[in-house]
Design a protein around this motif. Structure first.
Motif, PDB file in Angstrom:
ATOM      1  N   SER A  94       0.834  -1.212   0.000  1.00  9.87           N
ATOM      2  CA  SER A  94       0.000   0.000   0.000  1.00  9.87           C
ATOM      3  C   SER A  94       0.863   1.254   0.000  1.00  9.87           C
ATOM      4  N   ILE A  95       1.872   1.266   0.859  1.00  9.63           N
ATOM      5  CA  ILE A  95       2.721   2.461   0.974  1.00  9.63           C
ATOM      6  C   ILE A  95       3.399   2.748  -0.361  1.00  9.63           C
ATOM      7  N   ARG A  96       3.927   1.696  -0.980  1.00  4.00           N
ATOM      8  CA  ARG A  96       4.631   1.881  -2.257  1.00  4.00           C
ATOM      9  C   ARG A  96       3.723   2.560  -3.286  1.00  4.00           C
ATOM     10  N   GLN A  97       2.466   2.134  -3.336  1.00  2.00           N
ATOM     11  CA  GLN A  97       1.538   2.736  -4.303  1.00  2.00           C
ATOM     12  C   GLN A  97       1.204   4.182  -3.949  1.00  2.00           C
ATOM     13  N   VAL A  98       0.996   4.435  -2.649  1.00  2.06           N
ATOM     14  CA  VAL A  98       0.677   5.801  -2.231  1.00  2.06           C
ATOM     15  C   VAL A  98       1.864   6.722  -2.516  1.00  2.06           C
ATOM     16  N   GLU A  99       3.060   6.231  -2.266  1.00  2.80           N
ATOM     17  CA  GLU A  99       4.245   7.028  -2.553  1.00  2.80           C
ATOM     18  C   GLU A  99       4.402   7.273  -4.056  1.00  2.80           C
ATOM     19  N   ASP A 100       4.282   6.204  -4.861  1.00  2.00           N
ATOM     20  CA  ASP A 100       4.491   6.347  -6.303  1.00  2.00           C
ATOM     21  C   ASP A 100       3.459   7.260  -6.951  1.00  2.00           C
ATOM     22  N   ARG A 101       2.225   7.144  -6.484  1.00  2.00           N
ATOM     23  CA  ARG A 101       1.140   7.900  -7.101  1.00  2.00           C
ATOM     24  C   ARG A 101       0.980   9.306  -6.549  1.00  2.00           C
ATOM     25  N   PHE A 102       1.491   9.535  -5.331  1.00  2.00           N
ATOM     26  CA  PHE A 102       1.258  10.843  -4.711  1.00  2.00           C
ATOM     27  C   PHE A 102       2.403  11.341  -3.825  1.00  2.00           C
ATOM     28  N   ASN A 103       2.703  10.578  -2.787  1.00  2.00           N
ATOM     29  CA  ASN A 103       3.461  11.192  -1.688  1.00  2.00           C
ATOM     30  C   ASN A 103       4.935  11.425  -1.963  1.00  2.00           C
ATOM     31  N   HIS A 104       5.494  10.821  -3.030  1.00  2.00           N
ATOM     32  CA  HIS A 104       6.913  11.102  -3.291  1.00  2.00           C
ATOM     33  C   HIS A 104       7.111  12.564  -3.666  1.00  2.00           C
ATOM     34  N   ARG A 105       6.038  13.256  -4.052  1.00  2.00           N
ATOM     35  CA  ARG A 105       6.172  14.678  -4.380  1.00  2.00           C
ATOM     36  C   ARG A 105       5.763  15.585  -3.216  1.00  2.00           C
ATOM     37  N   TYR A 106       5.120  15.022  -2.196  1.00  2.00           N
ATOM     38  CA  TYR A 106       4.628  15.844  -1.080  1.00  2.00           C
ATOM     39  C   TYR A 106       5.288  15.524   0.256  1.00  2.00           C
ATOM     40  N   ASN A 107       5.742  14.278   0.395  1.00  2.00           N
ATOM     41  CA  ASN A 107       6.498  13.883   1.595  1.00  2.00           C
ATOM     42  C   ASN A 107       5.744  14.088   2.913  1.00  2.00           C
ATOM     43  N   TYR A 108       4.474  13.778   2.903  1.00  2.00           N
ATOM     44  CA  TYR A 108       3.728  13.863   4.169  1.00  2.00           C
ATOM     45  C   TYR A 108       4.157  12.758   5.123  1.00  2.00           C
ATOM     46  N   ASP A 109       3.967  13.035   6.423  1.00  2.00           N
ATOM     47  CA  ASP A 109       4.303  12.068   7.470  1.00  2.00           C
ATOM     48  C   ASP A 109       3.344  10.881   7.439  1.00  2.00           C
ATOM     49  N   TRP A 110       3.756   9.854   8.172  1.00  2.00           N
ATOM     50  CA  TRP A 110       2.911   8.654   8.263  1.00  2.00           C
ATOM     51  C   TRP A 110       2.947   8.148   9.700  1.00  2.00           C
ATOM     52  N   VAL A 111       1.764   8.083  10.308  1.00  2.00           N
ATOM     53  CA  VAL A 111       1.649   7.581  11.678  1.00  2.00           C
ATOM     54  C   VAL A 111       1.151   6.140  11.644  1.00  2.00           C
ATOM     55  N   PHE A 112       1.851   5.263  12.334  1.00  2.00           N
ATOM     56  CA  PHE A 112       1.451   3.857  12.445  1.00  2.00           C
ATOM     57  C   PHE A 112       0.999   3.582  13.879  1.00  2.00           C
ATOM     58  N   LEU A 113      -0.133   2.929  14.005  1.00  2.00           N
ATOM     59  CA  LEU A 113      -0.680   2.626  15.334  1.00  2.00           C
ATOM     60  C   LEU A 113      -0.903   1.127  15.463  1.00  2.00           C
ATOM     61  N   ASN A 114      -0.725   0.627  16.686  1.00  2.00           N
ATOM     62  CA  ASN A 114      -0.816  -0.820  16.922  1.00  2.00           C
ATOM     63  C   ASN A 114      -1.201  -1.030  18.377  1.00  2.00           C
ATOM     64  N   ASP A 115      -1.960  -2.096  18.636  1.00  2.00           N
ATOM     65  CA  ASP A 115      -2.276  -2.416  20.036  1.00  2.00           C
ATOM     66  C   ASP A 115      -1.111  -3.137  20.716  1.00  2.00           C
ATOM     67  N   MET A 116      -0.084  -3.505  19.937  1.00  2.00           N
ATOM     68  CA  MET A 116       1.134  -4.145  20.461  1.00  2.00           C
ATOM     69  C   MET A 116       2.338  -3.292  20.028  1.00  2.00           C
ATOM     70  N   PRO A 117       3.515  -3.518  20.621  1.00  2.00           N
ATOM     71  CA  PRO A 117       4.683  -2.771  20.136  1.00  2.00           C
ATOM     72  C   PRO A 117       5.040  -3.198  18.703  1.00  2.00           C
ATOM     73  N   PHE A 118       5.414  -2.240  17.858  1.00  2.00           N
ATOM     74  CA  PHE A 118       5.880  -2.592  16.516  1.00  2.00           C
ATOM     75  C   PHE A 118       7.258  -3.233  16.612  1.00  2.00           C
ATOM     76  N   ASP A 119       7.524  -4.215  15.751  1.00  2.00           N
ATOM     77  CA  ASP A 119       8.839  -4.857  15.784  1.00  2.00           C
ATOM     78  C   ASP A 119       9.802  -4.166  14.803  1.00  2.00           C
ATOM     79  N   ASP A 120      11.059  -4.543  14.861  1.00  2.00           N
ATOM     80  CA  ASP A 120      12.084  -3.868  14.052  1.00  2.00           C
ATOM     81  C   ASP A 120      11.822  -4.002  12.561  1.00  2.00           C
TER      82      ASP A 120
END
Ligand code: GDP
Ligand code: MN
Length: 349
Positions: free
Chosen positions: A46-72
């Protein structure tokens, strides 16, 4: 090629190529994704498509949320793919658990009954926490509080066309608060008493109901019953201040107290949609025809060949769900008196 001055280098310059960043201001906006660690490869797509189609020109932030800790792995892969800053938040227990006013035995019986009736996600506890979280809490997480606008992205979605303007700025410039690309009918078995709860809220909080609302999108009988139309909330671009307003918070609190997130299986899509339909003015809700989108099993492919060519779309217009019988988008156009795009009739079946 004639010799030209080298473009200035920046962190986003790859192999000496300019990043072709879009001119103009940036909005106070972020992408937001709720995900498990196990969703990493699906969200990477999903991210790759959003970046290719839009965000590589705008560079907006991305917040990730999880009920558990994110792993490396999750953190490393997503950080490498997103052109803006990435932020990772762990959801506090209170936003992902049974509130004390819920009778857990009653909730368990409901899940067993729904499992026997083969209702999708009917037996799942975590899906219910997810729906309640997306309905009432994602927009007031500490990481989200600093932003005014959000764009929700789920794992395994597709964007089929270039987005070559800033949808956040479009929303702000046109006084929009909520938006959608797909709409459809909710499974009635998951929300049998949702509308009763909504009617109770309308009675107790008439001050929150917008004058020029979209009740006609949600009800065919002037508000007596729910027709199950809703905007599909796995895609959303919206205003966080609206979700954090007393009107929306009173709405969520009132529904939450009635228990349907656990005693039924209320989804965040009908909850957000009914809120948008009643608390916002019609003109504050936007349909993005030009953002082409897929989330299993539905596609929104823009109606209008010139639009699809201009935006370098790779979706098959035959897959467009908008004008099919199970979509509510035609109703949205009708209640707003909007002109449907040229060529829509040919896509009706
Ligand atoms: P569907 O689209 O209704 O079939 O539901 P999904 O499985 O796509 O879930 C909706 C969103 O919530 C997705 O972004 C998922 O990654 C996320 N999600 C679902 N369940 C959980 C969970 O238990 N924990 C976390 N952290 N995220 C979840
Ligand atoms: Mn999904």
């Amino acid at each position: 090629a004639s010799s030209q001055p080298a473009p200035p280098t920046s962190p986003n310059t790859v192999a000496g190529l300019p990043n072709a960043a879009a001119d103009g201001p940036r909005m106070n906006a972020t992408f937001v994704t709720l995900a498990r660690n196990s969703d990493i490869w699906e969200i990477a797509r999903s991210i790759r498509q959003v970046e290719d189609r839009f965000n590589h020109r705008y560079n907006y932030d991305w917040v990730f949320l999880n009920d558990m800790p994110f792993d490396d792995t999750f953190i490393n892969i997503t950080t490498s793919l997103v052109s803006g800053k990435t932020k990772y938040g762990e959801i506090e227990k209170e936003h992902w658990s049974f509130p004390d006013f819920i009778d857990q035995d009653k909730a368990k019986k409901v899940r067993e009954d729904m499992a026997a009736r083969k209702i999708i996600y009917g037996d799942s506890v975590s899906y219910r926490h997810m729906c309640r979280f997306e309905s009432g809490f994602f927009f007031r997480q500490p990481l989200m509080n600093e932003y005014e606008w959000y764009w929700r992205v789920e794992p395994s979605i597709e964007l089929f066309c270039d987005v070559h303007y800033d949808p956040f700025k479009y929303m702000a410039d046109h006084k929009k608060k909520y938006s959608f690309v797909l709409s459809l009918y909710e499974y009635a078995e998951t929300v049998p008493t949702l509308w009763d709860s909504v009617k109770k809220f309308m009675k107790t909080h008439p001050e929150h109901i917008a004058q020029d609302n979209s009740l006609a999108f949600l009800s065919d009988d002037g508000g007596d019953s729910y027709n199950h139309c809703h905007f599909w909330s796995n895609f959303e671009i919206g205003n966080l201040n609206w979700l954090r307003s007393p009107a929306y918070l009173d709405f969520f609190e009132s529904l939450d107290r009635d228990g349907g997130f656990f005693y039924e299986r209320w989804g965040d899509a009908p909850v957000h949609s009914i809120a948008a339909g009643l608390l916002l003015q019609k003109e504050e809700i936007h349909f993005f025809n030009d953002i082409a989108y897929y989330h299993v099993p539905f596609t929104h492919c823009p109606t209008g060949e010139q639009t699809r060519l201009d935006l370098k779309c790779h979706c098959n217009p035959k897959d467009n769900f908008d004008w099919k019988g199970y979509s509510c988008t035609s109703r949205w156009f009708d209640i707003n008196g909007l002109k449907k795009p040229d060529g829509y009739e040919a896509e009706m079946d």
